[in-house]
Design an enzyme around this catalytic site. Structure first.
Site, PDB file in Angstrom:
ATOM      1  N   GLN A 107      28.034  62.991  55.839  1.00 26.97           N
ATOM      2  CA  GLN A 107      28.180  63.461  57.224  1.00 26.97           C
ATOM      3  C   GLN A 107      28.475  64.958  57.197  1.00 26.97           C
ATOM      4  O   GLN A 107      29.238  65.446  56.360  1.00 26.97           O
ATOM      5  CB  GLN A 107      29.306  62.715  57.937  1.00 26.97           C
ATOM      6  CG  GLN A 107      29.422  63.069  59.410  1.00 26.97           C
ATOM      7  CD  GLN A 107      30.411  62.169  60.149  1.00 26.97           C
ATOM      8  OE1 GLN A 107      30.902  61.199  59.591  1.00 26.97           O
ATOM      9  NE2 GLN A 107      30.686  62.502  61.400  1.00 26.97           N
ATOM     10  N   GLU A 160      37.594  54.881  74.991  1.00 27.14           N
ATOM     11  CA  GLU A 160      38.600  55.017  73.944  1.00 27.14           C
ATOM     12  C   GLU A 160      40.000  55.038  74.564  1.00 27.14           C
ATOM     13  O   GLU A 160      40.189  55.459  75.712  1.00 27.14           O
ATOM     14  CB  GLU A 160      38.366  56.294  73.138  1.00 27.14           C
ATOM     15  CG  GLU A 160      37.049  56.302  72.367  1.00 27.14           C
ATOM     16  CD  GLU A 160      36.981  55.212  71.324  1.00 27.14           C
ATOM     17  OE1 GLU A 160      38.022  54.841  70.766  1.00 27.14           O
ATOM     18  OE2 GLU A 160      35.866  54.712  71.069  1.00 27.14           O
ATOM     19  N   ASN A 207      45.138  51.613  58.546  1.00 23.85           N
ATOM     20  CA  ASN A 207      45.294  53.056  58.542  1.00 23.85           C
ATOM     21  C   ASN A 207      46.517  53.511  57.757  1.00 23.85           C
ATOM     22  O   ASN A 207      46.707  54.704  57.545  1.00 23.85           O
ATOM     23  CB  ASN A 207      45.382  53.582  59.974  1.00 23.85           C
ATOM     24  CG  ASN A 207      44.049  53.460  60.691  1.00 23.85           C
ATOM     25  OD1 ASN A 207      43.002  53.752  60.121  1.00 23.85           O
ATOM     26  ND2 ASN A 207      44.079  52.998  61.930  1.00 23.85           N
ATOM     27  N   ARG A 251      46.057  40.378  24.672  1.00 24.97           N
ATOM     28  CA  ARG A 251      45.338  41.618  24.949  1.00 24.97           C
ATOM     29  C   ARG A 251      43.838  41.390  24.817  1.00 24.97           C
ATOM     30  O   ARG A 251      43.394  40.364  24.299  1.00 24.97           O
ATOM     31  CB  ARG A 251      45.845  42.712  24.010  1.00 24.97           C
ATOM     32  CG  ARG A 251      47.294  43.113  24.297  1.00 24.97           C
ATOM     33  CD  ARG A 251      47.883  43.977  23.207  1.00 24.97           C
ATOM     34  NE  ARG A 251      47.150  45.224  23.044  1.00 24.97           N
ATOM     35  CZ  ARG A 251      47.351  46.064  22.017  1.00 24.97           C
ATOM     36  NH1 ARG A 251      48.265  45.758  21.091  1.00 24.97           N
ATOM     37  NH2 ARG A 251      46.654  47.177  21.929  1.00 24.97           N
ATOM     38  N   HIS A 307      55.153  31.306  16.741  1.00 23.43           N
ATOM     39  CA  HIS A 307      56.399  31.994  17.103  1.00 23.43           C
ATOM     40  C   HIS A 307      56.420  33.438  16.617  1.00 23.43           C
ATOM     41  O   HIS A 307      56.088  33.728  15.486  1.00 23.43           O
ATOM     42  CB  HIS A 307      57.644  31.318  16.495  1.00 23.43           C
ATOM     43  CG  HIS A 307      57.513  29.877  16.202  1.00 23.43           C
ATOM     44  ND1 HIS A 307      57.737  28.915  17.143  1.00 23.43           N
ATOM     45  CD2 HIS A 307      57.170  29.217  15.070  1.00 23.43           C
ATOM     46  CE1 HIS A 307      57.560  27.720  16.594  1.00 23.43           C
ATOM     47  NE2 HIS A 307      57.197  27.882  15.345  1.00 23.43           N
ATOM     48  N   SER A 318      57.130  32.052   6.643  1.00 24.19           N
ATOM     49  CA  SER A 318      57.766  32.886   7.661  1.00 24.19           C
ATOM     50  C   SER A 318      57.828  34.342   7.207  1.00 24.19           C
ATOM     51  O   SER A 318      58.014  34.638   6.020  1.00 24.19           O
ATOM     52  CB  SER A 318      59.181  32.377   7.953  1.00 24.19           C
ATOM     53  OG  SER A 318      59.137  31.081   8.488  1.00 24.19           O
TER      54      SER A 318
END
EC number: 2.7.7.23
Length: 481
Positions: free
Chosen positions: A60, A147, A220, A325, A355, A397
């Site tokens: 515009q 308006e 708005n 992830r 774990h 572990s």
């Protein structure tokens, strides 16, 4: 919005406001679509192009107003077509995110069947403050729109408002726009003036009254955006529940419009599903889970998990307190358990990471059990490296895999092992120093402490001497063979 982000790029339901508007417009299958941009032109145009490469982006100029916006769009579409467009022109706005394609289709159908010059979508509001008011003749046809700022007190008492959404006859619109001026309190070219011009020229101007005011509501500022977002979410949840999804607590559940859910999925409280999530039948997600672009297989369970870009196969379990992830792929019947983080890892069927660990840039075979506290040390400070762990592996572990490294099928690692070299199939990897035990150390070095008193009470035969000895206990498997 008081934001660096242009208004129409603010999101709700996982999509920008203009994205919602464009999706509704595309829903009526137009021959061409133009989007008029001005404020933050480059940022908005780039976003629009990413959503719809076929949309014609129109700039515009400095002439303000909706009438000018439509005029430059129509000119651009005429040029693209190589001739003046004919038929119906639909005009809508970039900040009405709840507008649906069905409503636009109803507008177009009414416009065509009644042979109208202009058809406007309206709604009746209890408080019409700020909206343009619909002016009607005695026969119910529309004579114009005034308006709010230009309306008289009597006109402001009208509760039927202009949504700003229209269907126009192309030739009527093109001709009327040449007569629209900026002679109003705002100094703008109002598109609403076209209705009066068309009516004065003998064209029929009618209205379609929406029974759903939310569809014509714009945002708005952020309070309005939040209200629209909450209503969109309510509608999204209602649609899924009526399609066979159990949502235990809609008040704490947020689901983007792009998410896909199967029948008999259960969503527990505190769950958010964003982006391209797909949840298969009988899966249970939540509570307190946020997933973005995650695929969850049939019968899988995802509990208290934050994940993105991951795939969870059928009957697998994830959580609680798990971080998935991008690039995580969990096979059927697999498990990623409590306080585990994964990234770019493929885990085979039936394998378990239960774990307190981290797996990154890793491939794990089937039916492998990764022990508590295991991590893959995949980053050397410059580059990422891969770890490959075979099938039917058992790791002790606190094992650390220093990538790049390969663990063969059926291999074991001892507790606390630091694996830097390849472990052949069926081998045991251990590298812990032998254990040294110094008896009587607490009584000798911490006399009078609660620990010393407890130890003395547990070893009465040594009370008198305070004897201290040391011994070495081997934990090296090779010493035992």
């Amino acid at each position: 919005m008081k934001s660096r982000t242009p208004k129409i790029l603010h999101t709700l339901g996982g999509r920008s406001m203009v994205g919602h508007a464009m999706a509704a417009a595309r829903g009526v299958v137009p021959n061409a679509m133009a989007v008029v941009v001005r404020h933050e032109r480059d940022l908005v145009a780039s976003h629009i192009a990413g959503l719809d490469q076929e949309a014609v982006i129109v700039d515009q100029d400095d002439v303000p107003g909706t009438g000018r916006a439509v005029q430059v769009a129509l000119d651009a579409l005429d040029r693209a077509a190589g001739a003046p467009l004919e038929g119906t022109i639909v005009v809508t706005y970039g900040d009405v995110p709840l507008l649906t394609a069905d409503t636009l289709a109803q507008l177009v159908e009414s416009h065509s069947t009644q042979n109208n010059a202009v058809t406007v979508l309206t709604a009746v509001l209890e408080d019409a403050t700020g909206y343009g008011r619909i002016l009607r003749a005695a026969d119910g046809t529309v004579t114009g729109i005034v308006e709010h700022k230009d309306a008289t007190d009597a006109q402001r008492s009208i509760n039927e408002i202009n949504s700003g959404i229209y269907a126009f006859d192309a030739s009527t619109l093109r001709s009327a726009l040449t007569s629209v001026t900026a002679g109003n309190s705002q100094g703008e070219m109002y598109l609403t003036d076209v209705l009066g011009i068309a009516s004065d020229g003998g064209g029929r101007v009618a209205a379609v009254v929406s029974d759903d005011p939310w569809q014509v509501e714009g945002a708005n500022e952020r309070v309005q955006l939040a209200a629209l977002g909450a209503e969109l979410n309510r509608r999204t949840l209602t649609r899924w529940m009526r399609s066979g999804v159990s949502i235990v607590d809609p008040a704490t559940t947020w689901i983007d419009t792009s998410v896909q859910l199967a029948e008999d999925v259960t969503i527990l409280p505190g769950t958010q599903l964003h982006g391209a999530c797909e949840i298969a039948r009988d899966a249970v997600v939540g509570p307190d889970t946020t997933l973005t672009d995650v695929v969850v297989g049939e019968g899988a369970t995802v509990l208290r998990t934050h994940g993105s870009g991951a795939s969870i196969s059928a009957r697998a379990t994830v959580g609680p307190f798990t971080y998935l992830r991008p690039g995580t792929v969990l096979g059927e019947d697999g498990k990623i358990g409590a306080f585990y983080e994964t990234k770019n890892v493929v885990i085979g069927r039936g394998s378990k990471l239960s774990h307190l660990g981290y797996a990154g840039d890793t491939v794990i075979g089937e039916d492998t059990n990764i022990g508590c506290g295991n991590i893959t040390a995949n980053y050397d400070g410059v580059n990422k490296h891969r770890t490959t762990i075979g099938s039917n592996v058992r790791t002790g572990s606190n094992t650390v895999f220093v990538a790049p490294v390969t663990i063969g099928d059926g291999a074991y690692t001892g507790a606390g092992a630091i694996v830097r070299n390849e472990v052949p199939p069926g081998a045991l990897a251990v590298n812990v120093a032998p254990q040294r035990t110094v008896e009587g150390w607490v009584q000798a070095k911490r006399p009078g402490s609660s620990a010393a008193n407890a130890a003395r009470a547990a070893t009465p035969e040594k009370r008198a001497t305070g004897e201290s000895t040391s011994s070495i206990t081997s934990t090296d498997e090779s010493d035992r063979s």
